[in-house]
Design a protein around this motif. Sequence first.
Motif, PDB file in Angstrom:
ATOM      1  N   GLY A 225       0.975  -1.277   0.092  1.00  0.00           N
ATOM      2  CA  GLY A 225      -0.036   0.157  -0.105  1.00  0.00           C
ATOM      3  C   GLY A 225       0.888   1.026  -0.140  1.00  0.00           C
ATOM      4  N   PHE A 226       1.784   1.361  -0.482  1.00  0.00           N
ATOM      5  CA  PHE A 226       2.759   2.464  -0.560  1.00  0.00           C
ATOM      6  C   PHE A 226       2.274   3.093  -1.710  1.00  0.00           C
ATOM      7  N   THR A 227       1.837   3.748  -2.204  1.00  0.00           N
ATOM      8  CA  THR A 227       1.122   4.539  -3.738  1.00  0.00           C
ATOM      9  C   THR A 227       1.592   5.112  -3.824  1.00  0.00           C
ATOM     10  N   ALA A 228       2.608   6.088  -3.156  1.00  0.00           N
ATOM     11  CA  ALA A 228       2.661   7.583  -3.653  1.00  0.00           C
ATOM     12  C   ALA A 228       4.414   6.475  -4.023  1.00  0.00           C
ATOM     13  N   PHE A 229       5.391   6.192  -3.844  1.00  0.00           N
ATOM     14  CA  PHE A 229       6.364   5.454  -3.466  1.00  0.00           C
ATOM     15  C   PHE A 229       5.974   4.679  -5.171  1.00  0.00           C
ATOM     16  N   SER A 230       5.119   3.335  -4.905  1.00  0.00           N
ATOM     17  CA  SER A 230       5.290   2.853  -5.725  1.00  0.00           C
ATOM     18  C   SER A 230       5.004   3.800  -7.014  1.00  0.00           C
ATOM     19  N   GLU A 231       4.216   4.688  -7.497  1.00  0.00           N
ATOM     20  CA  GLU A 231       3.412   5.558  -8.438  1.00  0.00           C
ATOM     21  C   GLU A 231       5.398   6.581  -9.036  1.00  0.00           C
ATOM     22  N   LEU A 232       5.695   6.823  -8.126  1.00  0.00           N
ATOM     23  CA  LEU A 232       7.651   7.170  -8.772  1.00  0.00           C
ATOM     24  C   LEU A 232       8.428   6.240  -8.659  1.00  0.00           C
ATOM     25  N   CYS A 233       8.494   5.018  -8.392  1.00  0.00           N
ATOM     26  CA  CYS A 233       9.084   3.848  -8.916  1.00  0.00           C
ATOM     27  C   CYS A 233       8.783   3.322 -10.200  1.00  0.00           C
ATOM     28  N   ALA A 234       7.643   3.643 -10.530  1.00  0.00           N
ATOM     29  CA  ALA A 234       6.878   3.193 -11.540  1.00  0.00           C
ATOM     30  C   ALA A 234       7.449   4.439 -13.120  1.00  0.00           C
ATOM     31  N   LYS A 235       7.104   5.777 -12.623  1.00  0.00           N
ATOM     32  CA  LYS A 235       7.907   6.408 -13.487  1.00  0.00           C
ATOM     33  C   LYS A 235       8.896   6.445 -13.871  1.00  0.00           C
ATOM     34  N   GLY A 236      10.172   6.175 -12.423  1.00  0.00           N
ATOM     35  CA  GLY A 236      11.451   5.310 -12.502  1.00  0.00           C
ATOM     36  C   GLY A 236      11.601   4.823 -13.623  1.00  0.00           C
ATOM     37  N   GLU A 237      10.740   3.192 -13.740  1.00  0.00           N
ATOM     38  CA  GLU A 237      11.180   2.163 -13.928  1.00  0.00           C
ATOM     39  C   GLU A 237      10.741   2.796 -15.551  1.00  0.00           C
ATOM     40  N   ALA A 238       9.628   3.263 -15.778  1.00  0.00           N
ATOM     41  CA  ALA A 238       9.182   3.777 -17.374  1.00  0.00           C
ATOM     42  C   ALA A 238      10.546   4.560 -17.757  1.00  0.00           C
ATOM     43  N   ALA A 239      11.051   5.417 -17.650  1.00  0.00           N
ATOM     44  CA  ALA A 239      12.423   6.670 -18.076  1.00  0.00           C
ATOM     45  C   ALA A 239      13.675   5.403 -18.351  1.00  0.00           C
ATOM     46  N   SER A 240      13.823   4.482 -17.552  1.00  0.00           N
ATOM     47  CA  SER A 240      14.342   3.740 -16.671  1.00  0.00           C
ATOM     48  C   SER A 240      14.651   2.608 -18.320  1.00  0.00           C
ATOM     49  N   ALA A 241      13.857   2.308 -18.871  1.00  0.00           N
ATOM     50  CA  ALA A 241      13.186   1.281 -20.048  1.00  0.00           C
ATOM     51  C   ALA A 241      13.501   2.012 -21.131  1.00  0.00           C
ATOM     52  N   ALA A 242      12.727   3.477 -20.773  1.00  0.00           N
ATOM     53  CA  ALA A 242      12.968   4.136 -22.432  1.00  0.00           C
ATOM     54  C   ALA A 242      14.526   5.184 -22.563  1.00  0.00           C
ATOM     55  N   GLY A 243      16.068   4.569 -21.770  1.00  0.00           N
ATOM     56  CA  GLY A 243      17.131   4.854 -21.520  1.00  0.00           C
ATOM     57  C   GLY A 243      17.261   6.315 -21.197  1.00  0.00           C
ATOM     58  N   ASP A 244      15.693   6.964 -20.459  1.00  0.00           N
ATOM     59  CA  ASP A 244      16.097   8.353 -19.667  1.00  0.00           C
ATOM     60  C   ASP A 244      16.164   8.333 -18.906  1.00  0.00           C
ATOM     61  N   TYR A 245      17.305   8.555 -18.249  1.00  0.00           N
ATOM     62  CA  TYR A 245      17.765   7.793 -16.903  1.00  0.00           C
ATOM     63  C   TYR A 245      17.685   9.695 -16.091  1.00  0.00           C
ATOM     64  N   THR A 246      18.003  10.736 -16.622  1.00  0.00           N
ATOM     65  CA  THR A 246      18.046  11.658 -16.043  1.00  0.00           C
ATOM     66  C   THR A 246      17.048  11.926 -15.727  1.00  0.00           C
ATOM     67  N   SER A 247      15.657  12.022 -16.263  1.00  0.00           N
ATOM     68  CA  SER A 247      15.090  12.385 -15.537  1.00  0.00           C
ATOM     69  C   SER A 247      13.821  11.571 -14.589  1.00  0.00           C
ATOM     70  N   ILE A 248      15.044  10.332 -13.731  1.00  0.00           N
ATOM     71  CA  ILE A 248      14.655   9.874 -12.993  1.00  0.00           C
ATOM     72  C   ILE A 248      15.475  10.706 -11.632  1.00  0.00           C
ATOM     73  N   ASP A 249      14.532  11.221 -10.501  1.00  0.00           N
ATOM     74  CA  ASP A 249      14.309  11.581  -9.227  1.00  0.00           C
ATOM     75  C   ASP A 249      14.955  10.693  -8.044  1.00  0.00           C
ATOM     76  N   LEU A 250      15.521  10.472  -7.925  1.00  0.00           N
ATOM     77  CA  LEU A 250      16.300   9.090  -7.164  1.00  0.00           C
ATOM     78  C   LEU A 250      15.736  10.180  -6.243  1.00  0.00           C
ATOM     79  N   CYS A 251      16.601  10.916  -5.882  1.00  0.00           N
ATOM     80  CA  CYS A 251      16.356  11.888  -4.375  1.00  0.00           C
ATOM     81  C   CYS A 251      15.281  12.160  -3.705  1.00  0.00           C
ATOM     82  N   GLU A 252      13.688  12.008  -5.108  1.00  0.00           N
ATOM     83  CA  GLU A 252      12.409  12.125  -4.470  1.00  0.00           C
ATOM     84  C   GLU A 252      11.860  11.068  -4.269  1.00  0.00           C
ATOM     85  N   VAL A 253      12.573   9.411  -4.838  1.00  0.00           N
ATOM     86  CA  VAL A 253      12.359   8.072  -4.786  1.00  0.00           C
ATOM     87  C   VAL A 253      12.316   7.833  -2.998  1.00  0.00           C
TER      88      VAL A 253
END
Length: 110
Positions: free
Chosen positions: A61-89
């Motif tokens: 049930g960690f919804t906000a965290f899960s949503e950020l991980c999903a966003k980062g996962e999709a960006a990573s899959a697309a090779g867009d590593y610079t858009s992933i805010d790991l500090c926010e995650v």
Amino acid sequence: MIDWDKIAELRNDIGQEDFDEVVELFLEEVEEAMERLRAGLPADKLECCLHFLKGSALNLGFTAFSELCAKGEAASAAGDYTSIDLCEVIQTYDASKATFLKTLENNDTA
């Protein structure tokens, strides 16, 4: 930030003793993955790590965290590593965990 209905449903489905074990296992496994993120996980490992964290977070049930991980996962899959805010995650996980543990300790969930 946290889906307390999901947590109450899980607790009711598996019972308090098993719920406590699930929480312990979740925290142990997620903490290990978070330490890898904090240490500077190589870009080619981000997608897999964020996928794991997303699924784990959804289960508890960690919804906000899960949503950020999903966003980062999709960006990573697309090779867009610079858009992933790991500090926010990381900050969202830390805040979610603190809220979750404090609420469980105070027995404020359903």
